[in-house]
Design an enzyme around this catalytic site. Structure first.
Site, PDB file in Angstrom:
ATOM      1  N   CYS A  87      33.568  43.083  45.265  1.00 25.52           N
ATOM      2  CA  CYS A  87      34.100  43.560  46.539  1.00 25.52           C
ATOM      3  C   CYS A  87      34.621  42.352  47.298  1.00 25.52           C
ATOM      4  O   CYS A  87      33.842  41.449  47.654  1.00 25.52           O
ATOM      5  CB  CYS A  87      33.009  44.270  47.338  1.00 25.52           C
ATOM      6  SG  CYS A  87      33.555  44.837  48.966  1.00 25.52           S
ATOM      7  N   CYS A 230      39.913  47.078  52.109  1.00 29.03           N
ATOM      8  CA  CYS A 230      39.407  46.797  50.765  1.00 29.03           C
ATOM      9  C   CYS A 230      40.014  45.464  50.341  1.00 29.03           C
ATOM     10  O   CYS A 230      41.234  45.348  50.242  1.00 29.03           O
ATOM     11  CB  CYS A 230      39.787  47.908  49.779  1.00 29.03           C
ATOM     12  SG  CYS A 230      39.326  47.555  48.054  1.00 29.03           S
TER      13      CYS A 230
END
Length: 291
Positions: A87, A230
């Site tokens: 991530c 993101c």
């Protein structure tokens, strides 16, 4: 009832619940992790991050074989409790958490090496917060057709792998981007075997200003739904836009997401072209949670 001392943090609105478990003694299942991330009955977040010394996890031992400096493993799970490889926003917040908690001592010019399921990643502080080298990337050749609620016709997607899977879709205008209903997962044809993060992108006009490309993006993350940002998705969106733009497209990009702005840069390396992500990492509050 066991208790966990946690910290809430975010990177451009992509938020996480973080806690330290250096010895790897806290074994939470998917249901417990999802309960922590639940915004109604838990702390709330797009994911849960556990800080574990790499030597205390099988995945971490593999990372130490790759780089003995990767003392800490970012054990990341999506909001539904499912594990994820990497991530980009989360690892920056993870770096801020490790340093603020005194678990690592990171000078202004030092490099922090972090182990993840997507490989070992290096981070440095910069004016934005942190920059992380996401490593090499590749077109995965999937290029599915993407159907999304609120988008009038199916669009072709470009499959990109950054250690985790992405499909990037170009839209024609900011109005079309705003109309997309990403509360519902986009449908990929053919479906991605392990799921994918799906990014919808609008290039700015002009696309390039002062040598920097500029795009706006929204994303539906597998296991979490639509998020305000993101990090690896921003990198994938910039890579896809550069691919579509063709020869002469820049290697520096600004990516506008609902939660703020991220920087993306590409450069050649021995193992293929690398891509980096830079942006803020903010710790919001601390608390104690009963499990």
């Amino acid at each position: 009832m066991p208790e966990i001392h946690f910290t809430k943090g975010h990177g451009t609105g992509n938020d996480f619940v973080l806690f330290a478990d250096p010895e790897g003694a806290i074994d939470l299942n998917a249901e417990q992790l999802a309960a922590i991330a639940d915004r109604h009955v838990g702390v709330g977040g797009d994911g849960v991050i556990r800080a574990v010394r790499s030597a205390n996890l099988p995945e971490g031992e593999a990372a130490l074989a790759e780089d003995e400096g990767a003392e800490w493993f970012m054990d990341y799970h999506n909001a539904d409790g499912s594990p994820a490889e990497m991530c980009g926003n989360g690892i920056r917040v993870f770096a801020e958490y490790l340093t603020a908690s005194g678990l690592v001592d990171l000078g202004r010019s030092d490099t922090l090496t972090v182990a993840t399921r997507g490989g070992v990643k290096d981070l440095q502080r910069n004016q934005r917060g942190f920059q992380v080298d996401l490593g090499s990337w590749q077109l995965d050749g999937s290029d599915p057709l993407v159907r999304a609620r609120g988008v009038s016709v199916a669009r072709p997607g470009l499959g990109i792998n950054l250690g985790n899977p992405h499909v990037v879709v170009a839209l024609s205008s900011l109005e079309e981007l705003a109309a997309a209903d990403l509360t519902v997962a986009p449908v990929l044809e053919p479906a991605a075997p392990e799921g994918a993060n799906v990014e919808f992108v609008v290039p700015h006009d002009p696309l390039v200003a002062d040598g920097v490309g500029h795009i706006t993006m929204r994303v539906h993350e597998r296991g979490s739904g639509e998020t305000l940002s993101c990090g690896t998705g921003a990198a994938a969106a910039a890579l896809a836009t550069r691919h579509w733009a063709g020869e002469g497209a820049p290697h520096h990009w600004r990516v506008e997401v609902p939660g703020g702005t991220l920087g993306v840069r590409m450069w050649p390396a021995e193992d293929g072209e690398h891509v980096s992500l830079s942006g803020p990492a903010v710790l919001v509050y601390e608390g104690t949670l009963s499990i």
